[in-house]
Design an enzyme around this catalytic site. Structure first.
Site, PDB file in Angstrom:
ATOM      1  NE  ARG A  27     -78.437  48.674  33.898  1.00 56.01           N
ATOM      2  CZ  ARG A  27     -77.853  48.606  35.094  1.00 56.01           C
ATOM      3  NH1 ARG A  27     -77.148  49.597  35.561  1.00 56.01           N
ATOM      4  NH2 ARG A  27     -77.990  47.526  35.847  1.00 56.01           N
ATOM      5  CG  HIS A  30     -73.093  48.925  33.869  1.00 60.61           C
ATOM      6  ND1 HIS A  30     -73.396  50.267  33.813  1.00 60.61           N
ATOM      7  CD2 HIS A  30     -71.762  48.821  33.605  1.00 60.61           C
ATOM      8  CE1 HIS A  30     -72.278  50.947  33.530  1.00 60.61           C
ATOM      9  NE2 HIS A  30     -71.289  50.087  33.406  1.00 60.61           N
ATOM     10  CE1 TYR A  56     -77.778  46.499  39.500  1.00 60.92           C
ATOM     11  CE2 TYR A  56     -75.972  44.932  39.275  1.00 60.92           C
ATOM     12  CZ  TYR A  56     -76.814  45.885  38.725  1.00 60.92           C
ATOM     13  OH  TYR A  56     -76.695  46.215  37.398  1.00 60.92           O
TER      14      TYR A  56
END
Ligand SMILES: Cc1ncc(C[n+]2csc(CCOP(=O)(O)OP(=O)(O)O)c2C)c(N)n1
Ligand SMILES: [Mg+2]
Length: 391
Positions: free
Chosen positions: A284, A288, A297
């Site tokens: 990805r 998100h 993160y």
């Protein structure tokens, strides 16, 4: 898109013994890069694969160009929708950036009478099914609860409850079996979803009844902020054989390989061979959703590493080497992407807000006293705002 989606058996091509799928994902060979099915590597070099080449023997440069065009277009749909969200026209958008090959390779393998049960990120699959451009967006503007009628395009309303659609797909596949047709149900879900009970229950039912269903897992390395390494000590594809479902691990950024393994799995299901689990290993590239900041993160270096595996770049490199990607064709594809973006923007900004009370309309097919009570309560609440209808 001109790919013939009849299975190889009906095209008169070779019928492959799909028992071999049982081997993939099992044993030590499942670990490491070499276990991936990959036909077109990140430099655009085509590698022979005796197991899967036959499944894409009809894909020459022209057909690959069509797949490339699809990937370009959905990348543009995605970036335009992301921009629309940033400009306040959409409430939220879950980007597919980086997952174009996984979605187009599998989506273009399907027949129109197959039925897709997806999560919220499969805009590319919905595009392949024939969803309208504005239909892809309207849920994310909050003007409807479903962008399309599922039976119009044989694709259910995208599921936000993680993993639940695998049960729906398995149930639908049992229905196909009862009807005696050779359609296939396909469930799309993520790496994170494989930790949900629903997915594990679906695998058990599918294996028990040899249901004609494909479990298509896009392992994009993250479940929001949680890396896949946190929940899977082995490749995800390794889990399915434990349920009695053969699995295959494919380079999810290789559109050709994804097309090949999906066709193989479809043929297996159509010919009574039961379910297959496909793990498409991808990444990805974006957040998100537009509400997420992945910089909190994951390292920029990791993202850069995956940028080198871009699903579009490798096809460009291959087509260039074949002399098949002319400047004229490039311009035509860019023009199509621009037109698509313009149509989305014009369509979404002209949508009319629905009556707020319509949110209760399709909860149950029959009248329901609990819903009627909530509707009445909400109606009285809305009347406390400016204007009698709360607007
Ligand atoms: C049952 C359930 N639990 C938690 C959530 C919150 N949630 C939304 S997306 C997500 C992560 C899903 O990750 P993955 O399955 O890898 O799919 P991806 O978003 O990466 O495509 C979670 C936990 C949810 N929607 N449903
Ligand atoms: Mg994920």
């Amino acid at each position: 898109m001109t790919i013939d989606n009849q299975p190889a058996t009906r095209r008169g091509g070779s019928h492959m013994d799909l028992g071999h799928l049982d081997q993939f994902g099992l044993g030590e060979t499942a670990l490491g890069e070499f276990a991936l099915v990959r036909l077109l590597d990140e430099n655009g070099v085509r590698h022979e694969d005796e197991r899967f080449d036959a499944w894409v023997s009809d894909i020459g440069p022209d057909q690959l160009l069509d797949l490339y065009e699809d990937m370009r277009v959905i990348r543009r749909i995605d970036s335009e929708a992301t921009a629309l969200q940033r400009q306040g026209e959409l409430g939220l958008w879950p980007p597919l950036l980086g997952q174009e090959a996984a979605q187009i390779g599998s989506g273009r393998a399907l027949r129109s009478d197959d039925f897709v049960f997806s999560s919220y990120r499969e805009h590319g699959v919905a595009y392949c099914r024939g969803a309208g451009l504005v239909d892809l967006l309207r849920v994310w503007r909050g003007t409807t609860q479903s962008g399309w009628n599922p039976y119009d395009i044989n694709m259910a309303t995208p599921q936000v409850i993680i993993g639940a659609q695998t049960l729906h797909a398995t149930g639908y596949a049992l229905g196909i079996q009862a009807d005696g047709t050779d359609a296939v149900a396909v469930a799309y879900f993520g790496d994170g979803a494989t930790s949900e009970g629903d997915v594990n229950e679906a695998l058990i039912f599918a294996a028990t009844y040899a249901a004609p269903v494909i479990f298509f897992c896009q392992n994009n390395q993250y479940a929001i902020s949680e890396p896949v390494s946190l929940q899977a000590q082995r490749p995800i594809a390794d889990r399915a054989p434990g349920f009695g479902v053969p699995s295959v691990r494919v380079d999810g950024n290789d559109v050709l390989a994804v097309l090949a393994v999906t066709r193989a799995a479809l043929d297996r299901a159509r010919s009574g061979g039961g379910p297959t689990f496909i793990e498409a290993v991808t990444y990805r590239m974006g957040p998100h959703t537009t509400a997420d900041d992945p910089g909190r993160y994951r390292d920029a270096a990791e993202v850069e590493q995956w940028r080198g595996k871009d699903p579009l770049t490798r096809v460009e490199a291959y087509l260039d080497a074949q002399g098949a990607l002319s400047e004229e064709r490039k311009a035509r594809i860019a023009g199509k992407a621009d037109a698509v973006a313009a149509e989305m923007r014009a369509g979404i900004t002209s949508l009319v807000d629905p009556d707020p009370l319509s949110v209760f309309d399709n909860v149950y097919a029959e009248p329901h006293t609990g819903i009627a009570r909530q509707r009445d309560h909400y109606s009285r609440y809305l009347r406390t705002f400016v204007g009698s209808d709360g607007r």
